[in-house]
Design a protein around this motif. Sequence first.
Motif, PDB file in Angstrom:
ATOM      1  N   VAL A  13      -1.830   5.634  -0.584  1.00  0.00           N
ATOM      2  CA  VAL A  13      -0.874   4.560  -0.269  1.00  0.00           C
ATOM      3  C   VAL A  13      -1.621   3.286   0.096  1.00  0.00           C
ATOM      4  O   VAL A  13      -1.237   2.176  -0.332  1.00  0.00           O
ATOM      5  CB  VAL A  13       0.055   5.001   0.885  1.00  0.00           C
ATOM      6  CG1 VAL A  13       0.886   3.822   1.391  1.00  0.00           C
ATOM      7  CG2 VAL A  13       0.961   6.128   0.416  1.00  0.00           C
ATOM      8  N   LEU A  14      -2.687   3.414   0.883  1.00  0.00           N
ATOM      9  CA  LEU A  14      -3.470   2.226   1.230  1.00  0.00           C
ATOM     10  C   LEU A  14      -4.119   1.611  -0.011  1.00  0.00           C
ATOM     11  O   LEU A  14      -4.239   0.383  -0.115  1.00  0.00           O
ATOM     12  CB  LEU A  14      -4.533   2.585   2.266  1.00  0.00           C
ATOM     13  CG  LEU A  14      -4.010   2.941   3.662  1.00  0.00           C
ATOM     14  CD1 LEU A  14      -5.151   3.352   4.573  1.00  0.00           C
ATOM     15  CD2 LEU A  14      -3.258   1.768   4.279  1.00  0.00           C
ATOM     16  N   ALA A  15      -4.537   2.455  -0.950  1.00  0.00           N
ATOM     17  CA  ALA A  15      -5.105   1.936  -2.198  1.00  0.00           C
ATOM     18  C   ALA A  15      -4.061   1.141  -2.975  1.00  0.00           C
ATOM     19  O   ALA A  15      -4.366   0.073  -3.543  1.00  0.00           O
ATOM     20  CB  ALA A  15      -5.633   3.088  -3.050  1.00  0.00           C
ATOM     21  N   VAL A  16      -2.826   1.629  -3.013  1.00  0.00           N
ATOM     22  CA  VAL A  16      -1.745   0.908  -3.693  1.00  0.00           C
ATOM     23  C   VAL A  16      -1.504  -0.438  -3.019  1.00  0.00           C
ATOM     24  O   VAL A  16      -1.300  -1.464  -3.687  1.00  0.00           O
ATOM     25  CB  VAL A  16      -0.454   1.755  -3.696  1.00  0.00           C
ATOM     26  CG1 VAL A  16       0.733   0.920  -4.176  1.00  0.00           C
ATOM     27  CG2 VAL A  16      -0.626   2.981  -4.570  1.00  0.00           C
ATOM     28  N   ILE A  17      -1.552  -0.449  -1.687  1.00  0.00           N
ATOM     29  CA  ILE A  17      -1.375  -1.710  -0.962  1.00  0.00           C
ATOM     30  C   ILE A  17      -2.467  -2.704  -1.325  1.00  0.00           C
ATOM     31  O   ILE A  17      -2.222  -3.906  -1.499  1.00  0.00           O
ATOM     32  CB  ILE A  17      -1.353  -1.437   0.551  1.00  0.00           C
ATOM     33  CG1 ILE A  17      -0.088  -0.649   0.923  1.00  0.00           C
ATOM     34  CG2 ILE A  17      -1.428  -2.731   1.347  1.00  0.00           C
ATOM     35  CD1 ILE A  17      -0.049  -0.208   2.368  1.00  0.00           C
ATOM     36  N   VAL A  18      -3.699  -2.207  -1.456  1.00  0.00           N
ATOM     37  CA  VAL A  18      -4.811  -3.078  -1.834  1.00  0.00           C
ATOM     38  C   VAL A  18      -4.538  -3.722  -3.187  1.00  0.00           C
ATOM     39  O   VAL A  18      -4.755  -4.922  -3.397  1.00  0.00           O
ATOM     40  CB  VAL A  18      -6.130  -2.289  -1.877  1.00  0.00           C
ATOM     41  CG1 VAL A  18      -7.235  -3.135  -2.492  1.00  0.00           C
ATOM     42  CG2 VAL A  18      -6.530  -1.848  -0.480  1.00  0.00           C
ATOM     43  N   PHE A  19      -4.044  -2.915  -4.132  1.00  0.00           N
ATOM     44  CA  PHE A  19      -3.822  -3.417  -5.487  1.00  0.00           C
ATOM     45  C   PHE A  19      -2.570  -4.287  -5.588  1.00  0.00           C
ATOM     46  O   PHE A  19      -2.565  -5.289  -6.313  1.00  0.00           O
ATOM     47  CB  PHE A  19      -3.692  -2.242  -6.477  1.00  0.00           C
ATOM     48  CG  PHE A  19      -4.999  -1.613  -6.838  1.00  0.00           C
ATOM     49  CD1 PHE A  19      -5.836  -2.191  -7.778  1.00  0.00           C
ATOM     50  CD2 PHE A  19      -5.416  -0.458  -6.213  1.00  0.00           C
ATOM     51  CE1 PHE A  19      -7.053  -1.621  -8.101  1.00  0.00           C
ATOM     52  CE2 PHE A  19      -6.636   0.122  -6.528  1.00  0.00           C
ATOM     53  CZ  PHE A  19      -7.462  -0.462  -7.481  1.00  0.00           C
ATOM     54  N   ALA A  20      -1.500  -3.915  -4.893  1.00  0.00           N
ATOM     55  CA  ALA A  20      -0.204  -4.554  -5.139  1.00  0.00           C
ATOM     56  C   ALA A  20       0.202  -5.581  -4.093  1.00  0.00           C
ATOM     57  O   ALA A  20       0.997  -6.478  -4.391  1.00  0.00           O
ATOM     58  CB  ALA A  20       0.883  -3.469  -5.220  1.00  0.00           C
ATOM     59  N   ALA A  21      -0.282  -5.436  -2.873  1.00  0.00           N
ATOM     60  CA  ALA A  21       0.248  -6.288  -1.809  1.00  0.00           C
ATOM     61  C   ALA A  21      -0.813  -7.125  -1.114  1.00  0.00           C
ATOM     62  O   ALA A  21      -0.582  -7.604  -0.005  1.00  0.00           O
ATOM     63  CB  ALA A  21       0.971  -5.413  -0.781  1.00  0.00           C
ATOM     64  N   ALA A  22      -1.959  -7.301  -1.745  1.00  0.00           N
ATOM     65  CA  ALA A  22      -3.027  -8.078  -1.114  1.00  0.00           C
ATOM     66  C   ALA A  22      -2.578  -9.489  -0.731  1.00  0.00           C
ATOM     67  O   ALA A  22      -2.890  -9.969   0.369  1.00  0.00           O
ATOM     68  CB  ALA A  22      -4.243  -8.131  -2.019  1.00  0.00           C
ATOM     69  N   PRO A  23      -1.824 -10.218  -1.580  1.00  0.00           N
ATOM     70  CA  PRO A  23      -1.390 -11.574  -1.185  1.00  0.00           C
ATOM     71  C   PRO A  23      -0.514 -11.585   0.063  1.00  0.00           C
ATOM     72  O   PRO A  23      -0.618 -12.504   0.885  1.00  0.00           O
ATOM     73  CB  PRO A  23      -0.597 -12.052  -2.417  1.00  0.00           C
ATOM     74  CG  PRO A  23      -1.149 -11.254  -3.548  1.00  0.00           C
ATOM     75  CD  PRO A  23      -1.443  -9.910  -2.964  1.00  0.00           C
ATOM     76  N   LEU A  24       0.343 -10.564   0.218  1.00  0.00           N
ATOM     77  CA  LEU A  24       1.203 -10.501   1.399  1.00  0.00           C
ATOM     78  C   LEU A  24       0.396 -10.149   2.639  1.00  0.00           C
ATOM     79  O   LEU A  24       0.586 -10.738   3.709  1.00  0.00           O
ATOM     80  CB  LEU A  24       2.313  -9.470   1.183  1.00  0.00           C
ATOM     81  CG  LEU A  24       3.304  -9.777   0.054  1.00  0.00           C
ATOM     82  CD1 LEU A  24       4.293  -8.628  -0.095  1.00  0.00           C
ATOM     83  CD2 LEU A  24       4.036 -11.091   0.344  1.00  0.00           C
ATOM     84  N   VAL A  25      -0.505  -9.198   2.499  1.00  0.00           N
ATOM     85  CA  VAL A  25      -1.326  -8.770   3.638  1.00  0.00           C
ATOM     86  C   VAL A  25      -2.194  -9.916   4.138  1.00  0.00           C
ATOM     87  O   VAL A  25      -2.445 -10.048   5.344  1.00  0.00           O
ATOM     88  CB  VAL A  25      -2.198  -7.566   3.238  1.00  0.00           C
ATOM     89  CG1 VAL A  25      -3.188  -7.211   4.344  1.00  0.00           C
ATOM     90  CG2 VAL A  25      -1.325  -6.354   2.921  1.00  0.00           C
ATOM     91  N   SER A  26      -2.644 -10.772   3.231  1.00  0.00           N
ATOM     92  CA  SER A  26      -3.535 -11.872   3.618  1.00  0.00           C
ATOM     93  C   SER A  26      -2.872 -12.870   4.556  1.00  0.00           C
ATOM     94  O   SER A  26      -3.548 -13.651   5.222  1.00  0.00           O
ATOM     95  CB  SER A  26      -4.032 -12.597   2.365  1.00  0.00           C
ATOM     96  OG  SER A  26      -2.947 -13.254   1.718  1.00  0.00           O
ATOM     97  N   LYS A  27      -1.533 -12.853   4.636  1.00  0.00           N
ATOM     98  CA  LYS A  27      -0.809 -13.810   5.483  1.00  0.00           C
ATOM     99  C   LYS A  27      -0.597 -13.296   6.915  1.00  0.00           C
ATOM    100  O   LYS A  27      -0.058 -13.996   7.760  1.00  0.00           O
ATOM    101  CB  LYS A  27       0.545 -14.146   4.862  1.00  0.00           C
ATOM    102  CG  LYS A  27       0.453 -14.778   3.486  1.00  0.00           C
ATOM    103  CD  LYS A  27       1.813 -15.133   2.936  1.00  0.00           C
ATOM    104  CE  LYS A  27       1.720 -15.659   1.513  1.00  0.00           C
ATOM    105  NZ  LYS A  27       0.901 -16.887   1.439  1.00  0.00           N
TER     106      LYS A  27
END
Length: 553
Positions: free
Chosen positions: A312-326
Motif C-alpha cells: 500500500v505504501l508503494a502504491v502511495i509512492v507511485f500514485a499520491a506523491a504530489p498530494l503527500v508533498s503538500k
Amino acid sequence: MGRSPRRDLLAGLTVAIVALPLALGFGVSSGLGAQAGLATAVVAGALAALFGGSRLQVSGPTGAMTVVLVPIAAQHGPGGVLTVGLLAGVMLVALALLRAGKYMRYVPAPVVEGFTLGIACVIGLQQIPNALGVPAPEGDRVLMVTWRALEAFAKAPNWTAVALAAAVAVVMLAGARLRPAIPFSIVAVLAATLVAQLFHLEGARPIGELPSALPAPSLGFLDASALGSLLAPAIAVAALAALESLLSASVADGMTAGSRHDPDKELFGQGLANMAAPLFGGVPATGAIARTAVNVRSGASSRLAALTHAAVLAVIVFAAAPLVSKIPLAALAGVLIATALRMVDVASLKAMAKATRSDALTLVLTAAATLALDLVYAVVIGLAVAGVLALRAVARQARMDAVPLERAEHSAEEHTLLAEHIVAYRIDGPLFFAAAHHLLHDLHQAADVRVVILHMSRVSTMDATGALALKDAVRTLNRRGITVLACGIRSEHRQVLKAVGALDLLRPEGHEYATAHEALAGARTRLQRAGVLPAVPVQNARPDRSTREGSVR
C-alpha cells in the motif's frame, strides 16, 4: 486464531495508514528526507516480512533509529547514512548466522523501560524545530538543537506551525482514548493539510516535492575510503536494530496466543532488509513496536498483513506523491510528538520505580544516558549498572553462619568439651568474587579453637576468586595452629578448588569428609591424638587443663 487472507489484507491497509505519516516524519527527522522514509517502509518492510522470524512483525523507519542517524547524517552526509545501513545489515546477518538472537532476552526490563523513556524524550525534542516552524539548527545533540530552536522561535514566532502541530497531537491523543480503532494520525494530517491549502497558511511549510517512484537500486553512495570511519556507527546501528527488532517481536508474541518468533531468523530478515534499503535510498530499519501492535490489534495472523502494508505504501509512492508533498512539516511533527508521548507507559514506569531501588536507579540512568549520550551507550551503561547491582544483590545472599556441633554418640560433658575446641561454619550461597572476601572475614577471626569445620554442601557457585579466598583463609588458620576440615564439597566445585591449590590444603590426612558427622568424628580423633580429649569416654577420665592445652597439628 485461524488464518484469514481478508483479515490480513485489512490489517495491512490499517497499518499502512498509520505508518504513512510516521515513515514521512522519521525520514525527515533522519536528515535524508521524506522519500527516504517511504523507501525504507516499502523495501525493508517487505523483505523483513518475508524473511524475518516473526509472522506479525512490521518493520520500517523508527524513532529510535532516527536518534542514532541524526549525528551520522550531520558528520558523514546522506551517503554515510546509507553506507552505515548497508554495513549494519551485513552485521545483522552475521549475528543471525552466529545464533546470537537468544542473548537479547537477557536485557533487564528496567533497561528496556529506561531506554524507551529516553527514546520518547529524544523523539519529542527532535520535533521541536518543525513544530515551532523554524529552520532546523545545526548540531547533533538534541538538547542543544532544541535550545537553539527555542531561541530562533523567540526572535520570530511562527504560531501557525505551533497551532498545527498542537492540533494534530491533541487529535491523535484524544482520539486514541475515545476511538482506538480509528487511525487518527492520518485523519489529523489530512485535516491539517486541507486547512493549510484552503487558507494558504504561510507558516505551514510543506514536505516538498517527492519522487513518484522508487529510485533504481544503486551502490553509488558507497565510498570505500570512508568504510573505516563508518564501522563504529554501523556497529551502533546494528546493535540498536537487533535490540529493537527482537523487543518488538517479543511484544507481538505477548499480544497473541501461541505466537513465538525465531530470534535468529528475525535478525537474518532484518539484516537482508537493511542491506537492501540503502540501495533504494532508504535509511536503516528495525521492527516497529507501534506498527506491530496495530497489526496485531487489527487481526493479522500471517506475514501477508506486513506485506500488504508495504505494498500500500508503494502504491502511495507511485500514485499520491504530489498530494503527500503538500503535508505541512508541522503536522508531521505533531504526529511524532504524540507518538513519543504514547510510547511512555506511565503504569510500567511506576511499577519499575516501586519495585526496588536498583531497578529505579537502572531505569533513570539508562533514560538519562539515552537523552544525554546516545542509544548504544545508554544500553551499555544500563546493562553495566544492572549487572553491578545484581551482583551486589547476589553477594548479599551469601552467608557464613556458625552451626552447633552434632550431639550423637557424645555425652553432655564430652559435647561441652568438644564445643570448647571445635567450631563449625556453614557457607550458604555463592562463593565468588563479589562476596568471597567479605563472606570469609569471620573465618579469619576464628580464635581459641583447635579445629574449624566448614560445611560446604550449600555453596551454590564458586569461582577462582572465591576458591583463592578460601585457600587464603585456610592457610591463615593453619599458621595459627588451627586445623581446617571440610565436608560436603560439591563435585562441580572440585575443579576450581584443585586449580588454585585449595583442595590440597583440605585433603592431607583426610581433612576432607563427605558428611558433617564424619568431619566431627575426624576432629574428635585429632583432639584425642593431641591429648586434648581423652581416648576413653569423658565420664571415666577427665583430662586436666594442661593436657587440653596441647596443640592440634
